[in-house]
Write an enzyme that holds these catalytic residues in place. Structure first.
Site, PDB file in Angstrom:
ATOM      1  N   HIS A 217      -1.447  17.225 -24.617  1.00  0.00           N
ATOM      2  CA  HIS A 217      -1.517  15.811 -24.234  1.00  0.00           C
ATOM      3  C   HIS A 217      -2.814  15.129 -24.661  1.00  0.00           C
ATOM      4  O   HIS A 217      -2.832  13.902 -24.805  1.00  0.00           O
ATOM      5  CB  HIS A 217      -1.315  15.651 -22.726  1.00  0.00           C
TER       6      HIS A 217
ATOM      7  N   GLU B 139      -4.266  17.844  -9.220  1.00  0.00           N
ATOM      8  CA  GLU B 139      -4.936  18.284 -10.450  1.00  0.00           C
ATOM      9  C   GLU B 139      -6.413  18.582 -10.223  1.00  0.00           C
ATOM     10  O   GLU B 139      -7.290  18.118 -10.944  1.00  0.00           O
ATOM     11  CB  GLU B 139      -4.747  17.263 -11.578  1.00  0.00           C
TER      12      GLU B 139
ATOM     13  N   HIS C  45      -1.676  11.965 -26.419  1.00  0.00           N
ATOM     14  CA  HIS C  45      -1.928  10.626 -25.876  1.00  0.00           C
ATOM     15  C   HIS C  45      -2.741   9.788 -26.854  1.00  0.00           C
ATOM     16  O   HIS C  45      -2.526   8.581 -26.976  1.00  0.00           O
ATOM     17  CB  HIS C  45      -2.675  10.722 -24.539  1.00  0.00           C
TER      18      HIS C  45
ATOM     19  N   LYS D  70       2.964  11.783 -10.490  1.00  0.00           N
ATOM     20  CA  LYS D  70       2.016  10.995 -11.284  1.00  0.00           C
ATOM     21  C   LYS D  70       2.737   9.722 -11.715  1.00  0.00           C
ATOM     22  O   LYS D  70       3.800   9.791 -12.347  1.00  0.00           O
ATOM     23  CB  LYS D  70       1.570  11.764 -12.524  1.00  0.00           C
TER      24      LYS D  70
ATOM     25  N   HIS E 167       7.142   9.785 -27.022  1.00  0.00           N
ATOM     26  CA  HIS E 167       6.153  10.576 -26.277  1.00  0.00           C
ATOM     27  C   HIS E 167       6.253  12.061 -26.637  1.00  0.00           C
ATOM     28  O   HIS E 167       5.245  12.717 -26.939  1.00  0.00           O
ATOM     29  CB  HIS E 167       6.361  10.373 -24.771  1.00  0.00           C
TER      30      HIS E 167
ATOM     31  N   GLU F 203       8.908  18.585 -23.860  1.00  0.00           N
ATOM     32  CA  GLU F 203       8.324  18.956 -22.556  1.00  0.00           C
ATOM     33  C   GLU F 203       8.997  20.221 -22.009  1.00  0.00           C
ATOM     34  O   GLU F 203       8.386  20.970 -21.255  1.00  0.00           O
ATOM     35  CB  GLU F 203       8.427  17.797 -21.557  1.00  0.00           C
TER      36      GLU F 203
ATOM     37  N   LYS G  98       7.432  23.051 -13.399  1.00  0.00           N
ATOM     38  CA  LYS G  98       6.667  21.880 -12.943  1.00  0.00           C
ATOM     39  C   LYS G  98       6.510  21.900 -11.428  1.00  0.00           C
ATOM     40  O   LYS G  98       5.420  21.660 -10.889  1.00  0.00           O
ATOM     41  CB  LYS G  98       7.359  20.597 -13.395  1.00  0.00           C
TER      42      LYS G  98
ATOM     43  N   ARG H  85      -3.082  22.328 -12.180  1.00  0.00           N
ATOM     44  CA  ARG H  85      -2.122  21.349 -12.703  1.00  0.00           C
ATOM     45  C   ARG H  85      -2.474  20.872 -14.108  1.00  0.00           C
ATOM     46  O   ARG H  85      -1.606  20.445 -14.865  1.00  0.00           O
ATOM     47  CB  ARG H  85      -2.005  20.152 -11.742  1.00  0.00           C
TER      48      ARG H  85
ATOM     49  N   ASN I 244      -0.903  19.584 -19.038  1.00  0.00           N
ATOM     50  CA  ASN I 244      -1.354  18.655 -20.081  1.00  0.00           C
ATOM     51  C   ASN I 244      -1.431  19.311 -21.457  1.00  0.00           C
ATOM     52  O   ASN I 244      -2.036  18.751 -22.371  1.00  0.00           O
ATOM     53  CB  ASN I 244      -2.726  18.080 -19.711  1.00  0.00           C
TER      54      ASN I 244
ATOM     55  N   ARG J 111       0.816  -1.237   0.000  1.00  0.00           N
ATOM     56  CA  ARG J 111       0.000   0.000   0.000  1.00  0.00           C
ATOM     57  C   ARG J 111       0.837   1.268   0.000  1.00  0.00           C
ATOM     58  O   ARG J 111       0.391   2.336   0.421  1.00  0.00           O
ATOM     59  CB  ARG J 111      -0.979   0.023   1.171  1.00  0.00           C
TER      60      ARG J 111
HETATM   61  P1  NAD Z   1      11.742   6.107 -22.055  1.00  0.00           P
HETATM   62  O1  NAD Z   1      11.799   5.914 -20.608  1.00  0.00           O
HETATM   63  O2  NAD Z   1      11.196   5.009 -22.895  1.00  0.00           O
HETATM   64  O3  NAD Z   1      13.199   6.469 -22.563  1.00  0.00           O
HETATM   65  C1  NAD Z   1      13.398   6.695 -23.943  1.00  0.00           C
HETATM   66  C2  NAD Z   1      14.479   5.759 -24.517  1.00  0.00           C
HETATM   67  O4  NAD Z   1      15.747   6.243 -24.100  1.00  0.00           O
HETATM   68  C3  NAD Z   1      14.398   4.314 -24.061  1.00  0.00           C
HETATM   69  O5  NAD Z   1      14.745   3.476 -25.137  1.00  0.00           O
HETATM   70  C4  NAD Z   1      15.457   4.229 -22.981  1.00  0.00           C
HETATM   71  O6  NAD Z   1      15.985   2.937 -22.845  1.00  0.00           O
HETATM   72  C5  NAD Z   1      16.483   5.173 -23.513  1.00  0.00           C
HETATM   73  N1  NAD Z   1      17.337   5.799 -22.508  1.00  0.00           N
HETATM   74  C6  NAD Z   1      16.963   6.288 -21.303  1.00  0.00           C
HETATM   75  N2  NAD Z   1      17.989   6.905 -20.728  1.00  0.00           N
HETATM   76  C7  NAD Z   1      19.032   6.801 -21.572  1.00  0.00           C
HETATM   77  C8  NAD Z   1      20.366   7.266 -21.535  1.00  0.00           C
HETATM   78  N3  NAD Z   1      20.796   8.015 -20.527  1.00  0.00           N
HETATM   79  N4  NAD Z   1      21.171   6.973 -22.565  1.00  0.00           N
HETATM   80  C9  NAD Z   1      20.702   6.255 -23.618  1.00  0.00           C
HETATM   81  N5  NAD Z   1      19.445   5.813 -23.728  1.00  0.00           N
HETATM   82  C10 NAD Z   1      18.621   6.084 -22.702  1.00  0.00           C
HETATM   83  O7  NAD Z   1      10.883   7.387 -22.437  1.00  0.00           O
HETATM   84  P2  NAD Z   1      10.878   8.908 -21.953  1.00  0.00           P
HETATM   85  O8  NAD Z   1      10.781   9.688 -23.204  1.00  0.00           O
HETATM   86  O9  NAD Z   1      11.946   9.215 -20.988  1.00  0.00           O
HETATM   87  O10 NAD Z   1       9.506   8.985 -21.134  1.00  0.00           O
HETATM   88  C11 NAD Z   1       8.273   8.807 -21.778  1.00  0.00           C
HETATM   89  C12 NAD Z   1       7.267   8.325 -20.773  1.00  0.00           C
HETATM   90  O11 NAD Z   1       7.123   9.299 -19.734  1.00  0.00           O
HETATM   91  C13 NAD Z   1       5.893   8.112 -21.356  1.00  0.00           C
HETATM   92  O12 NAD Z   1       5.391   6.887 -20.935  1.00  0.00           O
HETATM   93  C14 NAD Z   1       5.067   9.236 -20.758  1.00  0.00           C
HETATM   94  O13 NAD Z   1       3.722   8.908 -20.619  1.00  0.00           O
HETATM   95  C15 NAD Z   1       5.748   9.439 -19.432  1.00  0.00           C
HETATM   96  N6  NAD Z   1       5.524  10.757 -18.827  1.00  0.00           N
HETATM   97  C16 NAD Z   1       5.110  10.788 -17.541  1.00  0.00           C
HETATM   98  C17 NAD Z   1       4.909  12.003 -16.919  1.00  0.00           C
HETATM   99  C18 NAD Z   1       4.503  12.036 -15.475  1.00  0.00           C
HETATM  100  O14 NAD Z   1       4.213  13.122 -14.959  1.00  0.00           O
HETATM  101  N7  NAD Z   1       4.515  10.930 -14.784  1.00  0.00           N
HETATM  102  C19 NAD Z   1       5.152  13.206 -17.611  1.00  0.00           C
HETATM  103  C20 NAD Z   1       5.599  13.127 -18.916  1.00  0.00           C
HETATM  104  C21 NAD Z   1       5.780  11.890 -19.517  1.00  0.00           C
HETATM  105  N1  GLY Z   2       2.491  15.552 -17.190  1.00  0.00           N
HETATM  106  C1  GLY Z   2       1.349  16.147 -16.564  1.00  0.00           C
HETATM  107  C2  GLY Z   2       1.433  16.252 -15.076  1.00  0.00           C
HETATM  108  O1  GLY Z   2       2.407  15.856 -14.473  1.00  0.00           O
HETATM  109  O2  GLY Z   2       0.525  16.724 -14.460  1.00  0.00           O
END
Ligand code: NAD
Ligand code: GLY
Length: 367
Positions: A249, A238, A253, A144, A266, A186, A228, A242, A246, A123
């Site tokens: 998005h 949110e 999405h 998130k 992304h 972003e 952020k 907040r 988006n 939990r």
């Molecule tokens: P990812 O984690 O898939 O990383 C992108 C690629 O880069 C992957 O192939 C990974 O293996 C590679 N990689 C990572 N670090 C590396 C490094 N230092 N050197 C070489 N390769 C490396 O994707 P991302 O673009 O980092 O994140 C996208 C995700 O984040 C999506 O799922 C999106 O929905 C999520 N997201 C979440 C929030 C949130 O608030 N939680 C906000 C924005 C995006």
């Molecule tokens: N990426 C949107 C949020 O964190 O609220």
């Protein structure tokens, strides 16, 4: 090292940005009173593991932590319920208890997956973000956490804040160029929602950002994280403000879901989505400059601004219907009113959005 704080009362936490921070992980974990008596689990992906897993584990072990490892395949497909269960299995096998922490070493995929596991295991246990992509300046901050359902992105999730965000700029040097551009989407977003001057700064420093010059990149990530952190500090769950995070998005999405989560990065999907939002803003009365500046900024860092023709408009609209921002037959969009300012607009008619999706496919002719 630059440091800033996400202010959430007794759940406030620091974001540390700088070079060489992974080497100092043990000391920084101890400062946050992460227990040495309970095992940690580092979750990472196969690309990041090759280069950064052992340095991080060694730094923690040298400070007296026991660190188990769990490596997932790289890519969005790892943000699944199946992989979530595998992380929970790894937690059980490593003997994690209520005082343990999960450490997310990687980009947004690992951060969201490991964070959701931390939110759920027993939990909720503690959680540290060690972001390794530019995009993760966004995803590692704000709590998130989620996995995807085949029909909708991030639909299974929670709010669960990390204890610490440890952002070592050295990790970014191995990012492939496409991931660099994707992450900068972003960064541009944070300017577009809050700071017109920052958008111009990005355009003026695009070459240095793409070349990963540490000072310039460090400044950009500090500014992005500041926006952020400020927004999350004011509206963690949110309830209102907040939602401005988006921007782009709702369309973005939907494009990711239609593409099966692997065709578009992304940030690329969000880039196209932000162009759509800018078009919508202009339709609703914003000056054309909003659209022009959005496009210039995104193009300057190598991002796509048009939707590939093969995306079926019906499928994109259908995917938007599953989005968390859709309700009662109308849609909520984050719409720019000027460069650096956005508003939350409810009740946008689906027909207007459909026209924007169509227009995105012939983007170069749009004025
Ligand atoms: P990812 O984690 O898939 O990383 C992108 C690629 O880069 C992957 O192939 C990974 O293996 C590679 N990689 C990572 N670090 C590396 C490094 N230092 N050197 C070489 N390769 C490396 O994707 P991302 O673009 O980092 O994140 C996208 C995700 O984040 C999506 O799922 C999106 O929905 C999520 N997201 C979440 C929030 C949130 O608030 N939680 C906000 C924005 C995006
Ligand atoms: N990426 C949107 C949020 O964190 O609220």
């Amino acid at each position: 090292m630059r440091e800033l704080t996400v202010n959430l009362g007794d759940r406030s936490y620091p974001i540390c940005i700088g070079q060489g921070l992974i080497r100092r992980a043990g000391e920084l974990f101890a400062e946050k009173a992460i227990s040495r008596k309970s095992p940690l689990l580092i979750v990472t992906d196969e690309n990041v593991a090759d280069r950064w897993l052992e340095p991080l584990a060694a730094a923690l072990e040298a400070s007296g932590y026991a660190a188990a490892r769990f490596i997932v395949p790289a890519g969005e497909k790892s943000k699944s319920l199946d992989m979530f269960q595998n992380v929970i299995t790894a937690c059980l096998e490593a003997g994690l208890d209520r005082k343990s922490a999960i450490v997310a070493l990687g980009g947004g995929v690992v951060g969201d997956l490991a964070g959701y596991a931390a939110a759920s295991y027993m939990r909720g246990i503690r959680f540290v973000q060690v972001p390794t992509t530019i995009l993760a300046h966004d995803s590692s901050v704000g709590g998130k956490v989620a996995v995807n359902h085949p029909l909708a992105k991030n639909i299974i999730g929670a709010f669960h804040q990390p204890e610490l965000v440890l952002y070592d700029l050295d990790t970014l040097l191995t990012l492939p160029p496409r991931e660099v551009s994707s992450g900068l989407a972003e960064v541009v977003k944070h300017g577009l929602i809050r700071d017109a001057g920052f958008v111009e700064w990005i355009v003026g420093h695009a070459g240095q950002l793409l070349a990963l010059e540490p000072d310039v990149l460090g400044h950009a990530l500090y500014k992005g994280c500041s926006v952020k952190a400020e927004v999350v500090s004011r509206d963690e769950r949110e309830n209102g403000l907040r939602a401005i995070l988006n921007l782009g998005h709702t369309i973005g999405h939907a494009l990711e879901a239609v593409a099966g989560y692997d065709e578009l990065r992304h940030g690329e999907a969000i880039s196209i989505g932000m162009i759509g939002s800018a078009m919508l803003g202009v339709e609703l009365g914003a000056p054309l400059e909003v659209y022009e500046t959005t496009k210039r900024a995104l193009e300057s860092v190598g991002l796509p601004v048009a939707l590939p023709e093969h995306y079926d408009t019906d499928a994109v609209m259908e995917a938007m219907m599953h989005d968390k921002k859709f309700g009662e037959g109308r849609m909520t969009f984050i719409v720019p009113t000027a460069v650096g300012t956005v508003e939350i607009r409810n009740g946008i008619e689906a027909g207007m959005v459909r026209a924007i999706v169509e227009r995105l496919k012939r983007e170069e002719r749009w004025t």
